[in-house]
Design a protein around this motif. Structure first.
Motif, PDB file in Angstrom:
ATOM      1  N   THR A   1      49.148  32.598  48.531  1.00  0.00           N
ATOM      2  CA  THR A   1      48.316  31.537  49.103  1.00  0.00           C
ATOM      3  C   THR A   1      48.518  30.221  48.355  1.00  0.00           C
ATOM      4  N   ALA A   2      48.653  30.285  47.034  1.00  0.00           N
ATOM      5  CA  ALA A   2      48.904  29.061  46.260  1.00  0.00           C
ATOM      6  C   ALA A   2      50.251  28.461  46.624  1.00  0.00           C
TER       7      ALA A   2
ATOM      8  N   LEU B   1      47.898  25.154  39.449  1.00  0.00           N
ATOM      9  CA  LEU B   1      47.207  26.363  39.897  1.00  0.00           C
ATOM     10  C   LEU B   1      48.207  27.497  40.107  1.00  0.00           C
ATOM     11  N   LEU B   2      49.321  27.215  40.796  1.00  0.00           N
ATOM     12  CA  LEU B   2      50.326  28.244  41.046  1.00  0.00           C
ATOM     13  C   LEU B   2      50.911  28.763  39.728  1.00  0.00           C
TER      14      LEU B   2
ATOM     15  N   HIS C   1      47.958  21.485  42.486  1.00  0.00           N
ATOM     16  CA  HIS C   1      48.368  22.716  43.172  1.00  0.00           C
ATOM     17  C   HIS C   1      49.459  23.428  42.372  1.00  0.00           C
TER      18      HIS C   1
ATOM     19  N   ALA D   1      46.905  35.824  45.691  1.00  0.00           N
ATOM     20  CA  ALA D   1      46.657  34.468  45.192  1.00  0.00           C
ATOM     21  C   ALA D   1      47.960  33.688  45.075  1.00  0.00           C
ATOM     22  N   ARG D   2      49.018  34.341  44.569  1.00  0.00           N
ATOM     23  CA  ARG D   2      50.308  33.663  44.418  1.00  0.00           C
ATOM     24  C   ARG D   2      50.842  33.218  45.789  1.00  0.00           C
TER      25      ARG D   2
ATOM     26  N   ARG E   1      41.456  24.898  37.423  1.00  0.00           N
ATOM     27  CA  ARG E   1      40.591  24.172  38.335  1.00  0.00           C
ATOM     28  C   ARG E   1      39.267  23.777  37.674  1.00  0.00           C
TER      29      ARG E   1
ATOM     30  N   ALA F   1      43.225  30.509  46.997  1.00  0.00           N
ATOM     31  CA  ALA F   1      44.092  31.082  45.969  1.00  0.00           C
ATOM     32  C   ALA F   1      43.355  31.214  44.648  1.00  0.00           C
ATOM     33  N   HIS F   2      42.592  30.192  44.298  1.00  0.00           N
ATOM     34  CA  HIS F   2      41.829  30.236  43.046  1.00  0.00           C
ATOM     35  C   HIS F   2      40.826  31.380  43.057  1.00  0.00           C
TER      36      HIS F   2
ATOM     37  N   ALA G   1      44.425  26.175  48.470  1.00  0.00           N
ATOM     38  CA  ALA G   1      44.301  26.152  47.012  1.00  0.00           C
ATOM     39  C   ALA G   1      42.972  26.765  46.567  1.00  0.00           C
TER      40      ALA G   1
END
Length: 404
Positions: free
Chosen positions: A174-175, A191-192, A188, A171-172, A207, A159-160, A156
Motif C-alpha cells: 500500500t505504501a 514511510l515506505l 511517503h 503495508a509495503r 508519521r 499503509a501506516h 499512505a
C-alpha cells in the motif's frame, strides 16, 4: 431602523457578499460584509446561517476556535448538515481536541456514511492521535476502496495503520501505491523505507516523529463555499475538503511567527535540502529580483506534482500580474516620486501556485500547505493572493488561466 428596512439591508448585504464570493474577491472584501450580516440578521435566520458558515470557512485555517464558534451557530440551525459536522471535526483537530474531532467526524459519517474523506480523517485520527489502529483500520480500508480516483494520502494513511498492526507485507504494498501516486513526496518515501525495515518502533514512527501526534486534519483545498456559485451553501459540495496534518500546520504557523521575529540569511536551505532565495524581513525586492519568481515557481510546482499545463498557466498568470501591477505602481510612483515596491519572490511564487490551484479546483492545496512548501508564512500567501485577485480581477474558472 424599522424591521422592514433592516431586513432589506440584510438582503442587500447578502447579495453583495454572494457576488464578492463568486468573483473570488478575497477575505478583505468578503469578511466585513459577512460580519455586518451577522450583526443585523436574527440568529437562526437564513442570512445569519449563511454568514456564519462562510466566516467559519474563511477563518478555519488561521483561527479554528473562532471558526468553531461560527459553526456552532450553523449546526444549531442545520443539525443534519454533514459538511458542518466535518468542519467542526477539522476545527477541533486543529485545536488538538482529538476526541471531540473524532465525535464530530462520527456524526458527519452518520449523515454521509459513504464519504471516503470522512472515513479517512476519522481513521487517521484514531490511528495516530488516539492510538487505536485496530479501530481505525476499517475506516481507512473503506476510504482506500471508495476513493475515485485513488488518493495517495489515503494509501499512505492505510499503509501506516497496517504497519502498526504488524501487517508488513500489506503495508509495503500500500505504501508503494502511495509513492507511485506522488513520487516526489518525501514523507511517503520515508514511510515506505520505515515499513521495509519492518516498521521498527525503536527508531521512531516516521508519521509521528516530526509532528506528534500526526493526524491529517487540515483542509487541503479551498473551502467549498468559496468555490460555490452565489447562493450555494457548503452543504451542497459533493466532497468535503481533503485534509492533511493539522499538528504540522499548527507547527508551521508557530514557525512563521518566529520567522517574522528572527531575520534569516539569504540563500537559506529548505527542509528538503533545496536552496531558495530569501530576503531579510522588511527588505524590499528589487525589480530584477522579480525574475527569480519563475524559477522558484516552476521548480516547486513540478516537485509538487503539478502538470506541465498547470505550470504554463501559472507562468502566464505571474507575467500578467507582474506587468499589470508594475504598470499601476509605476504610475503611482511617478505621482508620489518614490520607487515602486516589489514583493518577495518566494511569497509571489507561493501565491501564484495557490491561485492556479483555486482556479483549477485542486482541493489538495491550501494556503498553509503551499506556504510550508515555499518556506513562507500562510498569512503572506493569503495577502499576496488577495492582491493577485484584485489586480487581475480573477473570476472563478477564469478562462485566461483555467481550463474552459
Amino acid at each position: 431602523m424599522s424591521a422592514r428596512s433592516e431586513e432589506s439591508a440584510v438582503e442587500r448585504l447578502r447579495k453583495q457578499a454572494e457576488r464578492a464570493i463568486a468573483a473570488a474577491q478575497g477575505r478583505r472584501v468578503v469578511e466585513p460584509l459577512l460580519e455586518r450580516i451577522v450583526s443585523l440578521a436574527p440568529d437562526g435566520s437564513d442570512a445569519s446561517v449563511f454568514a456564519h458558515r462562510h466566516l467559519a470557512e474563511y477563518r478555519i485555517e488561521d483561527h479554528p476556535w473562532r471558526a468553531l464558534l461560527h459553526l456552532r451557530k450553523v449546526v444549531g440551525a442545520h443539525p443534519d448538515d454533514d459538511v458542518v459536522h466535518a468542519l467542526m471535526g477539522l476545527s477541533h483537530a486543529l485545536l488538538a481536541n482529538f476526541r471531540s474531532a473524532v465525535s464530530s467526524y462520527r456524526r458527519a459519517l452518520a449523515l454521509a456514511p459513504r464519504n471516503p474523506w470522512y472515513h479517512h480523517n476519522l481513521g487517521h485520527l484514531l490511528d495516530v492521535a488516539l492510538d487505536q489502529p485496530a479501530t481505525a483500520l476499517r475506516h481507512l480500508e473503506f476510504a482506500h476502496r471508495a476513493a475515485n480516483p485513488p488518493e495517495h494520502e489515503i494509501a499512505a494513511s492505510l499503509a501506516h495503520c497496517l504497519a502498526r498492526l504488524g501487517r508488513i507485507d500489506d503495508a509495503r504494498e500500500t505504501a508503494t501505491v502511495a509513492v507511485q501516486g506522488e513520487p516526489r513526496n518525501r514523507e511517503h518515501k520515508q514511510l515506505l523505507a520505515w515499513i521495509e525495515r519492518g516498521a521498527p518502533e525503536e527508531e521512531g514512527d516516521p508519521r509521528t516523529r516530526r509532528a506528534s501526534p500526526e493526524q491529517q486534519q487540515r483542509a487541503r483545498g479551498a473551502s467549498p463555499a468559496r468555490n460555490a456559485s452565489p447562493g450555494r451553501s457548503a452543504s451542497t459540495s459533493s466532497r468535503p475538503p481533503r485534509e492533511v496534518d493539522a499538528r504540522r500546520e499548527v507547527e508551521s504557523r508557530s514557525e512563521a511567527r518566529a520567522e517574522r521575529r528572527t531575520p534569516r540569511p539569504t540563500g537559506e536551505r529548505t527542509r528538503g535540502g533545496e536552496s531558495r532565495a530569501r530576503t531579510e524581513p522588511g527588505v524590499r525586492v528589487r525589480g530584477d529580483d522579480e525574475d527569480a519568481v519563475l524559477p522558484i515557481l516552476e521548480r516547486v510546482m513540478r516537485d509538487g506534482g503539478f502538470t506541465p499545463e498547470h505550470v504554463a498557466r501559472a507562468r502566464r498568470l505571474w507575467v500578467d500580474y507582474r506587468e499589470t501591477r508594475g504598470s499601476r505602481e509605476g504610475r503611482a510612483s511617478r505621482r508620489e516620486e518614490r520607487a515602486p515596491r516589489a514583493p518577495k519572490p518566494d511569497v509571489c511564487a507561493a501565491a501564484i501556485e495557490y491561485a492556479i490551484a483555486r482556479l483549477h479546483g485542486l482541493d489538495g492545496v491550501t494556503r498553509a500547505s503551499v506556504a510550508r512548501r515555499y518556506g513562507v508564512s500562510a498569512r503572506a500567501v493569503s495577502e499576496r493572493f488577495d492582491d493577485i485577485q484584485v489586480v487581475l480581477a480573477l473570476k472563478p474558472d477564469d478562462p485566461r488561466y483555467a481550463r474552459c
